[in-house]
Design an enzyme around this catalytic site. Structure first.
Site, mmCIF file in Angstrom:
data_model
loop_
_atom_site.group_PDB
_atom_site.id
_atom_site.type_symbol
_atom_site.label_atom_id
_atom_site.label_comp_id
_atom_site.label_asym_id
_atom_site.label_seq_id
_atom_site.Cartn_x
_atom_site.Cartn_y
_atom_site.Cartn_z
ATOM 1 C CE LYS A 8 -7.081 -3.802 6.697
ATOM 2 N NZ LYS A 8 -5.861 -4.461 6.588
ATOM 3 C CB CYS B 183 -0.791 -13.363 4.466
ATOM 4 S SG CYS B 183 -2.213 -11.848 4.341
ATOM 5 C CB CYS C 58 21.688 5.229 7.146
ATOM 6 S SG CYS C 58 22.230 3.636 7.268
#
Length: 260
Positions: free
Chosen positions: A90, A194, A258
């Site tokens: 890809k 999917c 974080c």
């Protein structure tokens, strides 16, 4: 790639004329976009349409990251690929699409999977990361790397008839990262696909093009009047209604990505 012309040479002026006449972008905004570097992580249903519109917007430099190969089942929604790309990587196929679309673009690619070990190198020098990957372990690794590298993250996901696009700046005081949103439970590779749940191809297109628009907004923050980066805002796109709603993601002070 050929040497890039001046961002506003006559050829580039003509190419981006519809942007430049927008007061919210203008010539200054177009020049700024030409100097930006965005990393697109995942070149599937989200990354494909997003990449098309980001390249069309005139962003000058791309880092493309995807370790997968094109499959025939991808062609229903991954719009930069054709039947000739089936079986090919890809990242390589995406670079070929970019070269055919605009040979002035500077493109670097990686066909290795992004992990916590190599993320820092892959994201070196980028202005924004667009993550369209399809599993939480990778998304969290990308988010943590963005925080460490002081790079903002635009995270997008899609499935069936729903999309999500959120902007995160966990490297900035008081702002949430993607891990603040999903927590630590998803570090394992556990995610619906999917292939199992199905996906409307146009839903991936809507999510990807909306992500591209938000990316341009972030990259032009402080340069033009296009708007604010909307840190901590998660936009949920509903293809069944259709409609969109927006949630605010608060910073988790105990977040291991974080937090303090």
């Amino acid at each position: 790639m050929t040497d890039a012309p001046s961002p506003l040479s006559p050829t580039r002026l003509d190419r981006f004329a519809r942007h430049i006449v927008l007061p919210e972008i203008g010539g200054a905004g177009q020049v700024a976009l030409a100097g930006k570097h965005i990393a697109v992580i995942g070149l599937g249903g989200i990354g494909s349409p997003a990449l098309q519109y980001l390249a069309g917007a005139g962003i000058g430099r791309f880092t493309l990251v995807d370790d997968d190969v094109v499959d025939a089942s991808n062609l229903q929604r991954q719009t930069i690929f054709t039947a000739r790309d089936v079986g090919h990587g890809k990242a390589t196929s995406a670079r070929r699409w970019l070269a055919n679309f605009d040979d002035a673009l500077d493109v670097t690619l990686s066909d290795t999977r992004i992990t916590s070990d190599n993320a820092a190198d892959l994201l070196d020098g980028v202005d924004l990361v667009l993550d369209g990957t399809d599993n939480f372990a990778t998304r969290l690794a990308v988010s943590d790397a963005c925080v460490r590298a002081n790079v903002p993250l635009l995270s997008a996901a899609v499935g069936r008839f729903q999309g999500q696009v959120g902007a995160f700046a966990g490297h900035l005081p008081g702002h949430a990262c993607y891990r603040c949103f999903v927590g630590d439970a998803f570090d394992a590779e556990d995610c619906d696909t999917c292939a199992e749940d199905g996906m409307l191809g146009a839903m991936a297109g809507w999510t990807g093009s909306f992500a591209a628009m938000q990316a341009v907004r972030i990259l032009l923050s402080g340069v033009s009047r296009f708007g604010q980066p909307m840190w901590g805002k998660l936009h949920i796109l509903d293809g069944m209604a259709p409609g969109m709603r927006t949630l605010t993601i608060g910073k988790d002070d105990g977040c291991k990505g974080c937090g303090a």
